[in-house]
Design a protein around this motif. Structure first.
Motif, mmCIF file in Angstrom:
data_model
loop_
_atom_site.group_PDB
_atom_site.id
_atom_site.type_symbol
_atom_site.label_atom_id
_atom_site.label_comp_id
_atom_site.label_asym_id
_atom_site.label_seq_id
_atom_site.Cartn_x
_atom_site.Cartn_y
_atom_site.Cartn_z
ATOM 1 N N ARG A 126 0.806 -1.212 0.000
ATOM 2 C CA ARG A 126 0.000 0.000 0.000
ATOM 3 C C ARG A 126 0.843 1.268 0.000
ATOM 4 O O ARG A 126 0.343 2.372 -0.191
ATOM 5 N N GLY A 127 2.141 1.114 0.274
ATOM 6 C CA GLY A 127 3.012 2.278 0.316
ATOM 7 C C GLY A 127 4.396 1.896 0.825
ATOM 8 O O GLY A 127 4.716 0.705 0.971
ATOM 9 N N TYR A 128 5.187 2.920 1.118
ATOM 10 C CA TYR A 128 6.575 2.699 1.539
ATOM 11 C C TYR A 128 6.906 3.615 2.711
ATOM 12 O O TYR A 128 6.437 4.763 2.778
ATOM 13 N N LEU A 129 7.728 3.084 3.609
ATOM 14 C CA LEU A 129 8.208 3.843 4.760
ATOM 15 C C LEU A 129 9.710 4.055 4.616
ATOM 16 O O LEU A 129 10.460 3.089 4.431
ATOM 17 N N VAL A 130 10.132 5.301 4.709
ATOM 18 C CA VAL A 130 11.563 5.633 4.682
ATOM 19 C C VAL A 130 11.949 6.189 6.046
ATOM 20 O O VAL A 130 11.297 7.113 6.551
#
Length: 257
Positions: A126-130
């Motif tokens: 659903r998305g990306y975490l940085v």
């Protein structure tokens, strides 16, 4: 020659005079002395193990700071995290933190998944975490609260405060005098104990520093979001730090009178 009897005697004493305490910045300095007199068939000698704990005030703070950002694309999450981290580092420098004291500790890009109620359907991204994590050394320890608050304000809701610890920048200035006092103390204790054991005390055969280290008081800070303008500063208390020094001294013994 009478047989020597093995004895172990543990003593606790306060180390050093008031003058030595002032010179070391010592709050408490407590050695532990252990003495062994060899038995038949063993090499004669008295071994004294002294452990000294010196309490000093830390003069350096280390902050573990990070930023996190999410987005539906890697590029978007990276851009948001980079923007937040740039602001955090700029804020640190305005508070006197130098480039050499700002070190990137980790940079992670992690996909975020959504699990379908149907177990036969694999999770979907659903998305990306940085996340970008720094270790920051604050050499002016009195400014730690100010530095921390500036970083959290600059980072906005992306900021993460993962921890804080305190240490002594140059512990050798305290440990060198502690070594001298520990050896002097060992000699004095060995003389008394040798007399009690019925032997004479000779010269030191060996002096070994068996270990020295530090146990810093490291209170952990919870993850935090920035406060508003005019908010009370974050309370920071370095406390005291224990520097531990251990030496082992072996003395020859004489049995003639």
């Amino acid at each position: 020659m009478p047989a020597l009897v093995t004895r172990r005697i543990a003593l606790r004493t306060l180390l050093g005079s008031a003058a030595a305490v002032a010179a070391l910045g010592v709050i408490a300095c407590t050695p532990k002395t252990e003495v062994t007199v060899a038995g038949p068939g063993q090499q004669t000698g008295i071994t004294v193990i002294g452990t000294t704990n010196v309490s000093v005030k830390p003069d350096v703070a280390r902050l573990n700071l990070g930023v996190e950002a999410t987005d539906t694309t890697v590029a978007g999450a990276r851009s948001r995290a980079a923007d937040a981290m740039t602001k955090v580092q700029a804020a640190l420098k305005t508070k006197g933190v130098q480039d050499k004291d700002i070190r990137t500790q980790a940079l992670n890009i992690t996909p975020q998944y959504t699990q379908s109620p149907d177990r036969n359907v694999p999770p979907a991204i659903r998305g990306y975490l940085v996340s970008n994590i720094l270790q920051v050394t604050v050499r002016n320890i009195d400014s730690t609260s100010e530095v921390l608050d500036a970083a959290t304000a600059a980072g906005g809701n992306a900021i993460r405060v993962n921890g804080i610890s305190f240490t002594v920048d140059q512990p050798e200035q305290f440990l060198s005098q502690a070594r001298e006092e520990a050896v002097k103390n060992a000699r004095a204790r060995a003389e008394v104990l040798a007399k009690a054991a019925g032997v004479g005390l000779g010269a030191a055969r060996s002096v070994t520093e068996t270990g020295n280290g530090e146990a810093a008081i490291a209170p952990r800070a919870a993850q935090s979001a920035p406060g508003g303008l005019g908010a009370a500063p974050t309370p920071i208390n370095p406390g005291e730090q224990q520097l531990t020094l251990t030496v082992s001294v072996t003395y020859d013994v004489t049995t003639g009178k």
